[in-house]
Design an enzyme around this catalytic site. Structure first.
Site, short mmCIF file in Angstrom:
data_model
loop_
_atom_site.label_atom_id
_atom_site.label_comp_id
_atom_site.label_asym_id
_atom_site.label_seq_id
_atom_site.Cartn_x
_atom_site.Cartn_y
_atom_site.Cartn_z
N ASP A 47 -5.13 10.15 27.66
CA ASP A 47 -5.71 9.72 26.37
C ASP A 47 -5.77 8.20 26.25
OD1 ASP A 47 -6.59 12.03 25.20
OD2 ASP A 47 -4.73 12.43 24.12
N GLU A 74 -2.42 11.41 7.77
CA GLU A 74 -1.03 11.07 8.08
C GLU A 74 -0.35 10.35 6.93
OE1 GLU A 74 -3.62 10.26 9.99
OE2 GLU A 74 -3.37 11.47 11.81
N HIS A 98 5.11 -7.38 -15.74
CA HIS A 98 3.75 -6.94 -16.06
C HIS A 98 3.71 -6.34 -17.46
CE1 HIS A 98 4.11 -7.04 -11.71
NE2 HIS A 98 2.80 -7.17 -11.63
N HIS A 132 -1.99 -9.11 -16.72
CA HIS A 132 -1.53 -8.13 -15.74
C HIS A 132 -0.12 -8.41 -15.24
CE1 HIS A 132 -1.18 -5.78 -12.09
NE2 HIS A 132 -0.81 -6.90 -11.52
N HIS A 161 -3.82 5.96 22.23
CA HIS A 161 -2.89 7.03 21.88
C HIS A 161 -1.48 6.82 22.42
CE1 HIS A 161 -6.40 8.97 20.40
NE2 HIS A 161 -5.83 10.14 20.25
C1 TPP Z 1 -0.12 -1.23 -1.91
C2 TPP Z 1 -0.11 -2.33 -2.92
N1 TPP Z 1 -0.93 -3.37 -2.76
C3 TPP Z 1 -0.90 -4.40 -3.62
C4 TPP Z 1 -0.04 -4.40 -4.67
C5 TPP Z 1 0.02 -5.59 -5.61
N2 TPP Z 1 -0.52 -5.18 -6.92
C6 TPP Z 1 0.27 -4.87 -7.95
S1 TPP Z 1 -0.60 -4.30 -9.25
C7 TPP Z 1 -2.07 -4.52 -8.46
C8 TPP Z 1 -3.38 -4.13 -9.05
C9 TPP Z 1 -3.36 -4.01 -10.46
O1 TPP Z 1 -4.45 -3.32 -10.95
P1 TPP Z 1 -4.24 -1.97 -11.72
O2 TPP Z 1 -3.70 -0.96 -10.79
O3 TPP Z 1 -5.49 -1.66 -12.39
O4 TPP Z 1 -3.09 -2.29 -12.77
P2 TPP Z 1 -3.28 -3.08 -14.16
O5 TPP Z 1 -3.90 -4.38 -13.85
O6 TPP Z 1 -4.13 -2.23 -14.99
O7 TPP Z 1 -1.89 -3.24 -14.67
C10 TPP Z 1 -1.85 -5.03 -7.19
C11 TPP Z 1 -2.94 -5.35 -6.25
C12 TPP Z 1 0.80 -3.28 -4.81
N3 TPP Z 1 1.68 -3.19 -5.79
N4 TPP Z 1 0.73 -2.25 -3.94
#
Ligand code: TPP
Length: 670
Positions: free
Chosen positions: A472, A414, A30, A265, A476
């Protein structure tokens, strides 16, 4: 442009180009996030972050979390440039087998990485835990004119982090507690994987965080170093609220064709675009991984600065130790992750006449017996303390105004409870524990998994550990949760059979330092087993042991049970004896501990020659076939539970001594 301005730009562009080059070489990763966030990271790391690259474990360092873990090259660049033990070759081996530059930052692998991030939102919540730890330890250890705990917790968080629910939970608690030394920089670049954040994320983040009780600032130009620095200073000056600094950045800043696009990205820019970006940034297109000398020497000033900071702290600590030798020793023990000598002096001892007792109740007694000896044992429940028996009765609650108490209230959160507690464990100095119902371990699975991945000595208390919680009903009643927890590598799951085993399970939980432990405890009362007739419970540490045997002879059958089903197996054994069947009862509180035993021990407990085996556990049978073998059977539950009193459920679901006995007889062909 002054000389300093030019140097700043060179440093920032070094971070950008290292990220581009490493991702390009790995052909994976990235690049966009590090390129956009480089200026804020540069300002933070060179002007504010108190750290010592030659001792990444200096206890009073500021903590830095890259919650947007996919931007790992940002962190690796900073670590290399400021002089951590991360040579340039490691950056050149980004994402390769055996390198210390994994795709996402991994705690324990790379010096200076404070937590494993990648699952978005986790780092955000970890930082909250680190800030809680700092404030608790400061309250506990600092003395007038002797400050030994005093640091900030910083993070860079992304759109994805702020979209995740766990960040909302953690932000809400952080605001409630007024964690003034928590400072987050938000990489507000309007881009996530599928495109513009306009697709899904149009809420007013500023007002949202203000509503949580955070101090929120905006920096409209992510390249404006003075504005970023001023915002961090203002955040530091805000001592009663956590801070969010919303920094408007541009993903892949400097890339003529990919800036501000989702394409930047999660994929290399491409050779051609890398070249054009370097030209655009007035950077030499060759060689890759180029670091100008003046850049390196500027960043490496961190080494001397860090040494001086630590030396100054060390002198402070020595003065403190001279005046408060006992506290200083306590601090050392806590920071080394050791238990003070005699911590178990008051562990309770149980005999049958004490019973019946629910194992959750016993767990509460244990917690209260050890708490005075373990001053940094700190935890709580997600609003179920009275049910989980997690309250330390002699101590106050922790509140926003007063951190001198010992009881954390996580609220009904949680997921964040798990992630925050991981952050507390990562900080060091604390023994964190959490509490909720076993069925809600599902809500905590991501942090449990990460605790296991990071080898964190977490203690997860789960009560109401079976359908026998009763009325419950199915929502639960845990069915598949034990199996699901057992599926997590490096997590020890312990389901003690009675009060005595619960004491031993807690002993394991406190002494096992290489990973997390989950305790599965009953809501309902269980008999306290008579250890004058049965085996001692100290073998809980071996995971499984012969609790009652077939009088020195080869057994006809082995009954294997855990937790609340063990006493049923013992009753069935007696009924079988009347029928002339010699049955052995194996209590198996922990598969994971049993698997760690030598084969000889395992064969003693489960002799391969005895193939008639019956496992009894109130949950899905999945996995038990490993122990009962092809000739054995499992009494388990392959359905969700039902709302009814627990005795009724036991009869309806076939968990009585009588039904176990008849299943055993059938298994033996009688
Ligand atoms: C819990 C989770 N869900 C999905 C992903 C896959 N994922 C990696 S980065 C991202 C989103 C990227 O958006 P952003 O946080 O704005 O980062 P940027 O594009 O600015 O680098 C996703 C969905 C992840 N790493 N963690």
């Amino acid at each position: 442009m002054t000389h300093q301005d030019r140097l700043d730009q060179l440093c920032i562009n070094t971070i950008r180009t290292l990220a581009m080059d490493a991702v390009q070489k790995a052909n994976s990763g990235h690049p966009g996030m590090p390129m956009g966030a480089a200026p804020m990271a540069y300002v933070l790391w060179t002007r504010f972050l108190k750290h010592n690259p030659t001792n990444p474990k200096w206890p009073d360092r500021d903590r830095f979390v890259l919650s947007a873990g996919h931007g790992s090259m940002l962190l690796y660049s900073l670590l290399h440039l400021t002089g951590y033990d991360l040579p340039l070759e490691e950056l050149q081996n980004f994402r390769q087998w055996g390198s210390r530059t994994a795709g996402h930052p991994e705690y324990g692998l790379t010096p200076g990485v404070e937590t494993t991030t990648g699952p978005l939102g986790q780092g955000f919540a970890n930082g909250v835990g680190m800030a809680i730890a700092e404030r608790f330890l400061a309250e506990h250890f600092n003395r007038p004119s002797h400050t030994v705990v005093d640091h900030y917790t910083y993070a860079i968080v992304s759109d994805g982090d702020l979209m995740e629910g766990v960040a909302s939970e953690a932000a809400s608690l952080a605001g409630h507690l007024g964690l003034g030394k928590l400072i987050y920089l938000y990489d507000d670049n309007h881009i996530s994987i599928e495109g513009s954040t306009d697709l899904t994320f149009t809420e007013d983040v500023e007002r949202r965080f203000k509503a949580y009780g955070w101090h929120v600032q905006r920096v409209n130009d992510g390249n404006d170093l003075a504005a970023i620095a001023a915002a961090i200073e203002a955040a530091q000056a805000t001592t009663e609220h956590p801070s969010l600094i919303m920094v408007r950045t541009h993903i892949a800043y400097g890339s003529p064709n990919k800036q501000d696009t989702a394409e930047a990205h999660g994929a290399p820019l491409g050779e051609e675009e890398v070249r054009r970006t370097k030209e655009n940034l007035k950077w030499p297109t060759e060689p890759p991984f180029y670091i100008p000398d003046e850049v390196l020497s500027h960043f490496r000033e961190a080494v001397e600065r860090g040494r001086a900071w630590e030396a100054e702290w060390q002198a402070r600590f020595e003065a403190y130790a001279a005046e408060y030798p006992q506290l200083a020793a306590e601090w050392q023990t806590a920071m080394n992750g050791q238990l003070p000598v005699g911590w178990d002096a008051d562990l309770p001892h149980f005999v049958p006449a004490d019973g019946p007792l629910a194992t959750r109740e016993v767990s509460g007694q244990i917690l209260n017996a050890i708490a005075p000896y373990l001053p940094t044992l700190l935890g709580g429940s997600a609003d179920l303390a009275p049910s989980n028996n997690t309250l330390l009765k002699k101590y106050d609650s922790i509140t926003g105004d007063d951190f001198s108490g010992r009881n954390l209230h996580f609220g009904v959160r949680e997921h964040a409870m798990g992630s925050i507690s991981n952050g507390m464990a990562l900080h060091g100095g604390l023994i964190p524990y959490t509490g909720t119902f076993l069925v809600f371990s599902d809500y905590m699975r991501p942090p449990i998994r990460l605790a296991a991945m990071m080898d964190l000595p977490m203690i997860f208390i789960f009560t109401h550990d079976s359908v026998w919680l009763g009325e419950d009903g199915p929502t639960h009643q845990p069915i598949e949760q034990l199996a699901a927890l057992r599926a997590i590598p490096n997590l020890i799951v312990l389901r003690p059979a009675d009060a005595t085993e619960t004491v031993e399970a807690w002993r394991v939980a406190l002494t096992h330092r290489e990973g997390p432990v989950a305790l599965a405890l009953t809501r309902q009362k269980l008999p306290v087993l008579d250890r004058t007739e049965l085996a001692d419970a100290d073998k809980v540490a071996r995971g499984g042991y012969v609790l009652a045997d077939a009088d020195g002879e080869q057994p006809d059958l082995i009954l294997i049970a855990t937790g609340s089903e063990v006493h049923l197996a013992l009753e069935a054994r007696q009924q079988l004896a009347v029928q002339g069947v010699k049955a052995r009862v194996v209590s198996m509180p922990s598969w994971e501990l049993f698997e760690q035993q030598p084969q000889t021990y395992r064969d003693q407990v489960l002799p391969p020659t005895v193939t008639a085996r019956l496992a009894i556990e109130a949950g899905v049978p999945q996995g038990w076939h490993h122990y009962v073998g092809p000739a054995g059977e499992v009494i388990g539950l392959n359905r969700f539970g039902a709302s009814a009193p627990h005795k009724t459920l036991m009869e309806k679901f076939g968990f009585t001594a009588e039904s176990i006995t008849s299943r055993a007889l059938a298994l033996l062909g009688r």
